[in-house]
Design a protein around this motif. Structure first.
Motif, PDB file in Angstrom:
ATOM      1  N   LEU A   1       0.804  -1.223   0.000  1.00  0.00           N
ATOM      2  CA  LEU A   1       0.000   0.000   0.000  1.00  0.00           C
ATOM      3  C   LEU A   1       0.839   1.276   0.000  1.00  0.00           C
ATOM      4  CD1 LEU A   1      -2.875  -0.941   2.484  1.00  0.00           C
ATOM      5  CD2 LEU A   1      -2.950  -0.898  -0.014  1.00  0.00           C
ATOM      6  N   GLN A   2       2.052   1.218   0.599  1.00  0.00           N
ATOM      7  CA  GLN A   2       2.866   2.441   0.642  1.00  0.00           C
ATOM      8  C   GLN A   2       3.219   2.910  -0.763  1.00  0.00           C
ATOM      9  OE1 GLN A   2       3.694  -0.668   1.979  1.00  0.00           O
ATOM     10  NE2 GLN A   2       5.398  -0.313   3.374  1.00  0.00           N
ATOM     11  N   GLN A   3       3.327   1.988  -1.706  1.00  0.00           N
ATOM     12  CA  GLN A   3       3.659   2.344  -3.081  1.00  0.00           C
ATOM     13  C   GLN A   3       2.512   3.067  -3.773  1.00  0.00           C
ATOM     14  OE1 GLN A   3       4.997  -1.202  -5.055  1.00  0.00           O
ATOM     15  NE2 GLN A   3       6.700  -1.531  -3.647  1.00  0.00           N
ATOM     16  N   GLU A   4       1.337   3.038  -3.154  1.00  0.00           N
ATOM     17  CA  GLU A   4       0.168   3.729  -3.704  1.00  0.00           C
ATOM     18  C   GLU A   4      -0.111   5.027  -2.963  1.00  0.00           C
ATOM     19  OE1 GLU A   4      -3.195   1.135  -4.271  1.00  0.00           O
ATOM     20  OE2 GLU A   4      -1.888  -0.622  -4.500  1.00  0.00           O
ATOM     21  N   GLY A   5       0.890   5.511  -2.214  1.00  0.00           N
ATOM     22  CA  GLY A   5       0.738   6.784  -1.520  1.00  0.00           C
ATOM     23  C   GLY A   5       0.076   6.691  -0.170  1.00  0.00           C
ATOM     24  N   VAL A   6       0.025   5.493   0.411  1.00  0.00           N
ATOM     25  CA  VAL A   6      -0.611   5.287   1.711  1.00  0.00           C
ATOM     26  C   VAL A   6       0.457   5.218   2.804  1.00  0.00           C
ATOM     27  CG1 VAL A   6      -2.057   3.746   3.103  1.00  0.00           C
ATOM     28  CG2 VAL A   6      -2.561   4.091   0.666  1.00  0.00           C
ATOM     29  N   MET A   7       0.263   5.988   3.852  1.00  0.00           N
ATOM     30  CA  MET A   7       1.114   5.915   5.036  1.00  0.00           C
ATOM     31  C   MET A   7       0.453   4.981   6.055  1.00  0.00           C
ATOM     32  SD  MET A   7       2.229   9.007   7.630  1.00  0.00           S
ATOM     33  CE  MET A   7       3.221   9.832   6.387  1.00  0.00           C
ATOM     34  N   ILE A   8       1.222   4.038   6.603  1.00  0.00           N
ATOM     35  CA  ILE A   8       0.689   3.082   7.567  1.00  0.00           C
ATOM     36  C   ILE A   8       1.292   3.369   8.937  1.00  0.00           C
ATOM     37  CG2 ILE A   8       0.473   0.639   8.169  1.00  0.00           C
ATOM     38  CD1 ILE A   8       0.642   0.010   5.177  1.00  0.00           C
ATOM     39  N   ILE A   9       0.421   3.528   9.926  1.00  0.00           N
ATOM     40  CA  ILE A   9       0.838   3.869  11.282  1.00  0.00           C
ATOM     41  C   ILE A   9       0.212   2.884  12.256  1.00  0.00           C
ATOM     42  CG2 ILE A   9       0.831   5.620  13.105  1.00  0.00           C
ATOM     43  CD1 ILE A   9       0.462   7.750  10.946  1.00  0.00           C
ATOM     44  N   GLY A  10       1.042   2.319  13.140  1.00  0.00           N
ATOM     45  CA  GLY A  10       0.562   1.554  14.277  1.00  0.00           C
ATOM     46  C   GLY A  10       0.626   2.438  15.512  1.00  0.00           C
ATOM     47  N   SER A  11      -0.433   2.471  16.288  1.00  0.00           N
ATOM     48  CA  SER A  11      -0.515   3.365  17.441  1.00  0.00           C
ATOM     49  C   SER A  11      -0.862   2.560  18.691  1.00  0.00           C
ATOM     50  CB  SER A  11      -1.580   4.437  17.196  1.00  0.00           C
ATOM     51  OG  SER A  11      -1.732   5.279  18.318  1.00  0.00           O
ATOM     52  N   GLY A  12       0.064   2.581  19.658  1.00  0.00           N
ATOM     53  CA  GLY A  12      -0.162   1.845  20.904  1.00  0.00           C
ATOM     54  C   GLY A  12       0.665   2.435  22.025  1.00  0.00           C
ATOM     55  N   SER A  13       1.424   1.585  22.704  1.00  0.00           N
ATOM     56  CA  SER A  13       2.341   2.037  23.755  1.00  0.00           C
ATOM     57  C   SER A  13       3.381   0.949  23.955  1.00  0.00           C
ATOM     58  CB  SER A  13       1.594   2.297  25.064  1.00  0.00           C
ATOM     59  OG  SER A  13       2.447   2.859  26.036  1.00  0.00           O
ATOM     60  N   LEU A  14       4.655   1.333  23.940  1.00  0.00           N
ATOM     61  CA  LEU A  14       5.691   0.304  24.008  1.00  0.00           C
ATOM     62  C   LEU A  14       5.652  -0.454  25.327  1.00  0.00           C
ATOM     63  CD1 LEU A  14       7.968  -0.547  21.907  1.00  0.00           C
ATOM     64  CD2 LEU A  14       9.503   0.189  23.722  1.00  0.00           C
ATOM     65  N   THR A  15       5.282   0.196  26.407  1.00  0.00           N
ATOM     66  CA  THR A  15       4.873  -0.504  27.624  1.00  0.00           C
ATOM     67  C   THR A  15       3.536   0.074  28.040  1.00  0.00           C
ATOM     68  OG1 THR A  15       6.032   1.019  29.124  1.00  0.00           O
ATOM     69  CG2 THR A  15       7.235  -0.946  28.398  1.00  0.00           C
TER      70      THR A  15
END
Length: 260
Positions: free
Chosen positions: A150-164
């Motif tokens: 998907l990044q090649q189609e102009g999509v930014m992918i973000i995972g959102s959480g907390s490392l701890t």
């Protein structure tokens, strides 16, 4: 091709004052062109099987309580991207991962709190993909692998959480370097950073057995699961840590960026 990110989103109060974490979030996108859309994988939307939000105008979900009224007044009116929801569903289905399309799902605070700092004009379309709390790291890594093009189609992918993420031990306004910070927090941060930089996928997928005090750092998996999605997307790309603070004594605020 756009990089992919894992962001520790911290308390909803960061929407009012993001501090050092906000500066790190801003820096992630400062040198990038505006993406066509963002695919956000937040710890705060869980489902039995993958689900993708397809609302054309997602609402701002205030999925928390006990905070000042000013926080509930905030809105993040980014448009949705139904075309991306359909694309995500198609690529996951093709990988043998059945998907539900949610026609009205809004953006929870794991999505809109960092995004309002990264893209304050709310002018980039956003789609959310759910996590599956009953399934582990390997499942989420597989999700990421299926999304990798998907990044090649102009999509930014973000995972959102907390490392701890151990809310049972939150200790107010205590940050990194304070002697009251439990030793397991920086130890877990250091282990994750070592394994991520070494691209030690097997160790990371087995973190609950191998990482120091993993069950204390994460009594439940959901705030770490988004990182495995992004790892799958990156497929061994170069990774760097751009922020590694601590808030509340036990919430590691690490931010990672993957770039081919």
């Amino acid at each position: 091709m756009f990089p992919s990110f894992y962001i520790s989103h911290g308390s909803p109060m960061l929407a009012l004052d993001a501090g050092k974490a906000g500066l790190a979030w801003q820096a992630l996108v400062a040198d990038l062109p505006k993406p066509k859309a963002i695919l956000m994988v937040s710890a705060h939307w869980g489902s039995l099987r993958p689900a993708v939000g397809a609302a054309s105008q997602p609402e701002t979900i205030h999925d928390f309580g006990g905070f000042p009224a000013a926080l509930f007044e905030l809105q993040y009116p980014a448009p949705g991207a139904p075309w991306l929801a359909e694309k995500v569903a198609a690529v996951l289905e093709a990988a043998g991962l059945p998907v539900a399309i949610h026609p009205s799902r809004g953006l929870d605070h794991g999505a809109w709190v960092p995004l309002r700092v990264m893209y304050p004009d709310a002018d980039v379309p956003v789609v959310q993909l759910s996590i599956q709390p009953r399934q582990g790291p390997e499942h989420h890594y597989r999700l990421g692998q299926a999304l990798a093009g998907l990044q090649q189609e102009g999509v930014m992918i973000i995972g959102s959480g907390s490392l701890t993420h151990n809310l049972y031990e939150v200790m107010g306004d205590i940050t990194e370097g304070d002697p009251r910070v439990p030793a397991y927090v920086p130890a877990f941060q250091a282990w994750m950073n070592e394994k991520l930089l070494a691209n030690d996928i097997n160790a990371l997928l087995d973190y609950r057995r191998q990482a120091p005090e993993a069950s204390r750092a994460h009594p439940t998996d959901e705030h770490l699961l988004p990182i495995f999605v992004v790892m799958g997307v990156a497929q061994g790309g170069k990774v760097e840590r751009s922020h590694s603070g601590i808030t509340g004594g036990v919430l590691a605020m690490d931010v990672y960026r993957w770039q081919d």
